[in-house]
Design a protein around this motif. Structure first.
Motif, mmCIF file in Angstrom:
data_model
loop_
_atom_site.group_PDB
_atom_site.id
_atom_site.type_symbol
_atom_site.label_atom_id
_atom_site.label_comp_id
_atom_site.label_asym_id
_atom_site.label_seq_id
_atom_site.Cartn_x
_atom_site.Cartn_y
_atom_site.Cartn_z
ATOM 1 N N PRO A 159 15.868 36.331 17.546
ATOM 2 C CA PRO A 159 16.701 35.542 16.649
ATOM 3 C C PRO A 159 16.184 35.677 15.216
ATOM 4 C CG PRO A 159 15.954 34.234 18.526
ATOM 5 C CD PRO A 159 15.183 35.515 18.545
ATOM 6 N N SER A 160 17.104 35.847 14.287
ATOM 7 C CA SER A 160 16.689 36.017 12.894
ATOM 8 C C SER A 160 16.253 34.683 12.305
ATOM 9 C CB SER A 160 17.841 36.575 12.062
ATOM 10 O OG SER A 160 17.494 36.592 10.707
ATOM 11 N N PRO A 161 15.068 34.625 11.680
ATOM 12 C CA PRO A 161 14.619 33.387 11.061
ATOM 13 C C PRO A 161 15.184 33.195 9.659
ATOM 14 C CG PRO A 161 12.930 35.041 10.829
ATOM 15 C CD PRO A 161 14.050 35.689 11.590
ATOM 16 N N VAL A 178 22.152 39.705 7.884
ATOM 17 C CA VAL A 178 23.058 38.799 7.167
ATOM 18 C C VAL A 178 23.930 37.974 8.105
ATOM 19 C CG1 VAL A 178 23.142 40.146 5.047
ATOM 20 C CG2 VAL A 178 24.728 40.682 6.904
ATOM 21 N N GLU A 179 23.643 37.993 9.399
ATOM 22 C CA GLU A 179 24.468 37.231 10.337
ATOM 23 C C GLU A 179 24.562 35.750 9.988
ATOM 24 O OE1 GLU A 179 23.121 38.012 14.261
ATOM 25 O OE2 GLU A 179 24.156 39.937 14.413
ATOM 26 N N PRO A 180 23.448 35.090 9.567
ATOM 27 C CA PRO A 180 23.595 33.670 9.199
ATOM 28 C C PRO A 180 24.573 33.456 8.052
ATOM 29 C CG PRO A 180 21.271 34.237 9.493
ATOM 30 C CD PRO A 180 22.030 35.521 9.507
ATOM 31 N N PHE A 232 33.774 39.465 9.211
ATOM 32 C CA PHE A 232 32.809 40.179 10.039
ATOM 33 C C PHE A 232 32.425 39.325 11.252
ATOM 34 C CE2 PHE A 232 32.491 42.682 6.329
ATOM 35 C CZ PHE A 232 31.918 43.887 6.679
ATOM 36 N N SER A 233 32.160 38.039 10.969
ATOM 37 C CA SER A 233 31.671 37.173 12.034
ATOM 38 C C SER A 233 32.727 36.926 13.090
ATOM 39 C CB SER A 233 31.216 35.832 11.445
ATOM 40 O OG SER A 233 32.298 35.172 10.809
#
Length: 485
Positions: free
Chosen positions: A119-121, A332-334, A343-344
């Motif tokens: 998971p990206s922090p 950049v997902e968050p 995109f999301s």
């Protein structure tokens, strides 16, 4: 030119960026046909749109869309000459709105993992700004309403204060008698009491992404550059060329002799003109004579090619900028989720006739900013990447030389392009600069052009203005300009 001579004068224009193309176009289109223009380029393709990407659209004509790399958006007010040129050439452009998301990253960026296995922090954005307030910006899904209202009030308050200062608090000019340089952006922001948190979290990420440089480099810019840009773009619409800059390139190149793969080594003034030396196909040195040469290249390249300019141009700061076009959304997902990006949601992009608001995500540390521009068909263009991009998802990667500004380089550039009636050397210059500052653009049959060749932000407008200046020096009128320059 000798009015009794029937032979056109030969001009070599070195460099095929916007400045080189416009200069070559203006001289080639001279109504009196006094110049024979040859355009020289080191690369094997024209550099203006060399990194741009053709994207297949889903409209009934199946005409390609173009993602310009780097982005070539322009705003009314500041880009007056660029817009007039586009109108004259019949270049189609359209209004483009932007949403900017601002994300402050943890201090130790190296500890942030962008691995798709973890998971990206990276936190979500703390604020989203709509260009020219064209819409109410969405509340990031990572913030509750009270947090957002407090942050929005803070950002809006100091945005308004900075805007007021731009219009009513002038920067300190240079004072040659006292040896005082022009005021830097850093000094100006401190003088007008703009909070450091607003500067590092909002102002610097935005303006440094425009200039594609670090925060520290941006703070050394003359304050007058940034304030003038803000004043002239305030409440002005942004535009992009509908078919990409490759359409501009084709119009400017029409009828011009272009030579690609010409690697120049020296530009040597002679009593009867200028010799350019370059490497031949077999590695031998080839020398070719021209009546004049226009160096439409960055100052570091011009300094290597033309010895009389080495002392001046090597003092002009530059930096290397990396731009990557890709489809890796990991880092950049968050931001994509928080701003409701297409995109999301994996929504298809609308066809070429529907120009929606585009999103630009600014991910910042205290010292630098990565900008991620959402392009068509799920393509991202990342400039100054802070995180590794999955190599399997890279479409194109390129490096560019970005010319920077500071108080000293401003003096050097203004000296090179000063009126010939002005011969005094500013006392703020050191001895090495003073010894060589008598050279001005046009001396020895050599001219300079480029986005850095004027007193302002190093952007496309400077390319147009500098090309128009070369044309005016050679008595060629710019057809889209009604003013006497």
């Amino acid at each position: 030119m000798d009015p009794q001579s029937s032979q056109p004068r030969s001009v070599a224009v070195v460099g095929t960026g916007m400045a080189g193309l416009v200069t070559a176009h203006l001289l080639h289109q001279d109504p009196q046909k006094r110049y024979r223009v040859t355009l020289l380029e080191k690369r094997d393709q024209i550099s203006l749109s060399a990194e741009s990407i053709a994207i297949h659209s889903q409209d009934e004509k199946n005409s390609p869309l173009w993602a310009d790399v780097p982005m070539r958006a322009f705003a009314g007010g500041f880009y007056r000459n660029l817009i007039q040129m586009y109108d004259y050439l019949g270049v189609r452009y359209h209004a483009q709105s932007f949403l900017f998301s601002f994300t402050k990253l943890p201090r130790k960026v190296q500890e942030i993992s962008s691995s798709p296995l973890k998971p990206s922090p990276i936190p979500g954005p703390r604020m989203v700004y709509a260009s020219n307030f064209h819409q109410i910006p969405p509340i990031p899904r990572t913030m509750d309403l009270v947090q957002w209202l407090l942050e929005a009030a803070y950002a809006l308050l100091f945005y308004c204060w900075f805007t007021i200062c731009c219009f009513f608090v002038a920067p300190f000019p240079e004072d040659p008698q006292n040896g005082t340089p022009s005021e830097s952006l850093d000094h100006y922001l401190r003088r007008v009491w703009l909070p450091q948190s607003y500067v590092t979290d909002y102002l610097l990420p935005l303006v440094s992404s425009v200039c594609t440089c670090s925060h520290e480099e941006m703070l050394r810019f003359p304050a007058s550059d940034v304030l003038e840009y803000k004043r002239r773009t305030h409440h002005q619409q942004h535009y992009v060329v509908s078919s990409g800059v490759q359409s501009v390139q084709g119009k400017l190149l029409k009828g011009i002799d272009v030579r690609l793969g010409v690697d120049l080594t020296h530009v040597l003034p002679q009593p009867d003109g200028v010799h350019v030396n370059y490497s031949g196909l077999k590695g031998q040195t080839v020398s070719e004579h021209f009546d004049m040469v226009v160096l439409a290249v960055s100052p570091d390249i011009a300094a290597k090619l033309f010895a009389p300019l080495q002392a001046q141009l090597t003092a002009i700061p530059t930096t290397s900028v990396e731009t990557v076009a890709h489809t890796d959304t990991t880092s950049v997902e968050p931001m994509l989720r928080a701003t409701g990006s297409f995109f999301s949601n994996k929504l298809p992009l609308s066809n070429a006739t529907n120009f929606n608001t585009q999103r630009i995500h600014l991910l910042s540390t205290d010292s630098t900013t990565e900008s991620v521009h959402e392009q068509s068909n799920s393509i991202l263009v990342t400039t100054n990447p802070l995180f590794p991009v999955n190599k399997a998802k890279v479409i194109r990667s390129a490096r560019f030389t970005r010319v920077l500004r500071d108080s000293r380089s401003r003096l050097i550039v203004n000296s090179i392009f000063r009126d010939r009636s002005q011969s005094n050397v500013p006392s703020t210059c050191d001895s090495s600069y003073a010894a060589s500052s008598s050279w001005r653009s046009g001396d020895d049959g050599v001219y300079l052009a480029g986005g850095w060749c004027w007193d302002g932000m190093v952007l496309l407008e400077g390319c147009i203005v500098s090309a128009m200046r070369v044309a005016a020096d050679l008595d060629v009128r710019t057809p889209w300009d009604n003013e006497t320059r």
